[in-house]
Motif scaffolding. Sequence first.
Motif, mmCIF file in Angstrom:
data_model
loop_
_atom_site.group_PDB
_atom_site.id
_atom_site.type_symbol
_atom_site.label_atom_id
_atom_site.label_comp_id
_atom_site.label_asym_id
_atom_site.label_seq_id
_atom_site.Cartn_x
_atom_site.Cartn_y
_atom_site.Cartn_z
ATOM 1 N N ASN A 1 0.833 -1.211 0.000
ATOM 2 C CA ASN A 1 0.000 0.000 0.000
ATOM 3 C C ASN A 1 0.868 1.262 0.000
ATOM 4 O OD1 ASN A 1 -1.663 2.216 1.624
ATOM 5 N ND2 ASN A 1 -3.051 0.866 0.499
ATOM 6 N N GLU B 1 -8.651 -3.004 -0.949
ATOM 7 C CA GLU B 1 -8.023 -1.696 -0.869
ATOM 8 C C GLU B 1 -8.479 -0.962 0.413
ATOM 9 O OE1 GLU B 1 -5.616 -0.543 -2.537
ATOM 10 O OE2 GLU B 1 -5.672 1.486 -1.676
ATOM 11 N N GLN C 1 -6.683 -2.322 3.387
ATOM 12 C CA GLN C 1 -5.321 -1.797 3.568
ATOM 13 C C GLN C 1 -5.357 -0.504 4.395
ATOM 14 O OE1 GLN C 1 -2.199 -2.642 2.498
ATOM 15 N NE2 GLN C 1 -2.614 -4.444 1.238
#
Length: 572
Positions: free
Chosen positions: A425, A484, A487
Amino acid sequence: MRPRNLGDAASLGKWVVCCGWPYVNVNPHLGTLTQLLSADIYARYLRAKGEDVLFVSGSDEHGAPIEVEALKRKIPPRQLASQNHQLIKRLLKAFKIDFDNYTRTESPVHKKFVRDFYARVEQNGYVHSQTVVLPYCENDKRFLPDRFIEGECPYCHYPGARGDQCDNCGRLLEPTDLINSHCVICGQKPVLKESRHWFFDLPKLSRKLAAYIEGNANLPENARNFSMSWIREGLKPRSLTRDISWGIPAPFAGAEGKTLYVWMEAVLGYVSATKEWCEKSGHPALWKAYWQEPGSRNIHFIGKDNITFHTIIFPGLLEAAEQGYQLPWQVSSTEYVLFEGQKFSKSRGIGILMEEAIELEDSEYWRYALTSLRPEQKDANFTWEEFERKVNTELNDVVGNYVHRTLSFVQTHFGGRVPTYDRSNENYEKIAETLRRETDAVDTSFSQFRLREAIDQVVNIARSGNRFLNETEPWKTYKQSQKEAGQIVGLSVQIAGTVGVLLQPFLPITSSKILKAVAKKKQLGWNIAGTFFIKSGTRISPLDPLFHKVVSTGLRDRLTKLRSIETSEVQV
Ligand SMILES: [Zn+2]
Ligand SMILES: [Zn+2]
């Protein structure tokens, strides 16, 4: 006994954390709490770092103010002192001031230690006696030191000045300075009579004390300058004895019937309270390691009016014992806390007593507000509006909201487990760097004894966490990519974890709620702060909102109501 060495740092040595001892004739107010709290925060910080630390204090019980008050109430001084000692102990518990040993100057360990100490100081040639002329009441057949005598102040002509001080102009007085004085017990005019008294030869230690003050780089500039100017003006012998019965009998030959002056014995409580703790924990000789071992450190949190007592008189006594005592390593003094622009005054109803404060709001709110108002550079002004602002916009909106929204998101979107986060990330390094830097900044503030700055920095970490969430909007990302969003939330949990660790010295209840939620532990070692210590997949326990908002007008009204109840109870 508490588990020692909680943290994982290599221990630097032994520490004794001290603060001014609460005097039992005063119902402590928020100004007193600031001192106690500063020392408590520092002791908790050192413990979390894995240092070997003892945090000791006690009730300061002897002296003329208590004896006079007890005479007025027709009860023994010990009974009055004990009542107030119990009240102070209850308040310490309520505000989570976590002493290893909170004792009292009536403790047999203290009394014996003090007598032995002064016998030694006399043997070493630092005590002499002298005949002085003092006011004496022929009616009560007693000398009238300190508060046993009242009269007109020779400086400001205030009629109610006392034998030790004028409350109106603040000047220190001798009983014989007063104009038209009278005995506080019977009101009769005293006569003058000779009495032999004992003195501590402070001037003999001038050079040693100057070397200590100039050589101790930790002492704040103002404390150093103030103390050095005292020495340059020429130190004077300090009075050691009093003709009163409520105190520790003076151990000097010919001093039968006299007691040690309360200021000069209570200050030795820092050492005797350590000794008492060591005796209770089965290591009676260990206290020497805390006070005499090279590298051991005693540090003091006091008000600015007490600086020279801790940079000159206490170190002077320790030197005079000639037993290798370590002199105060740090004397952290604060300016005054004002209440809505005025000095605290119980008689005028200005300020808030500790026992009132705890009725109005939980200890965590007071701990936060008083630390973030700590008068480190200049006087601080407590107002209800400022209390409201600090609690609502900093504690609740920044810290409470950040931790709660992050951990709730884990519950509602990831089944209560920390989602997978890793270096892939783009935010990973940035967050890691911020956490390391901010944690270092908190440590630097602690090393400079700037607790106000330290707590502000912890709030700032939560603030940067809120900003991170607002910029990355995981609640939106979640709709396109759960991975996502995971993260982002995984990283966000790390920030909340570090906030939990760093809050430990300041807000012990809040920090333990956070740490229980993220790590199933009530406490964690300090050095884990700033690291990503909450692994992906960790189960997070549900957490209720940490704080609520307060309303200044409501608090003010409740205080007024509380006082009207107290007053009517007294009248009954
Ligand atoms: Zn005066
Ligand atoms: Zn009298």
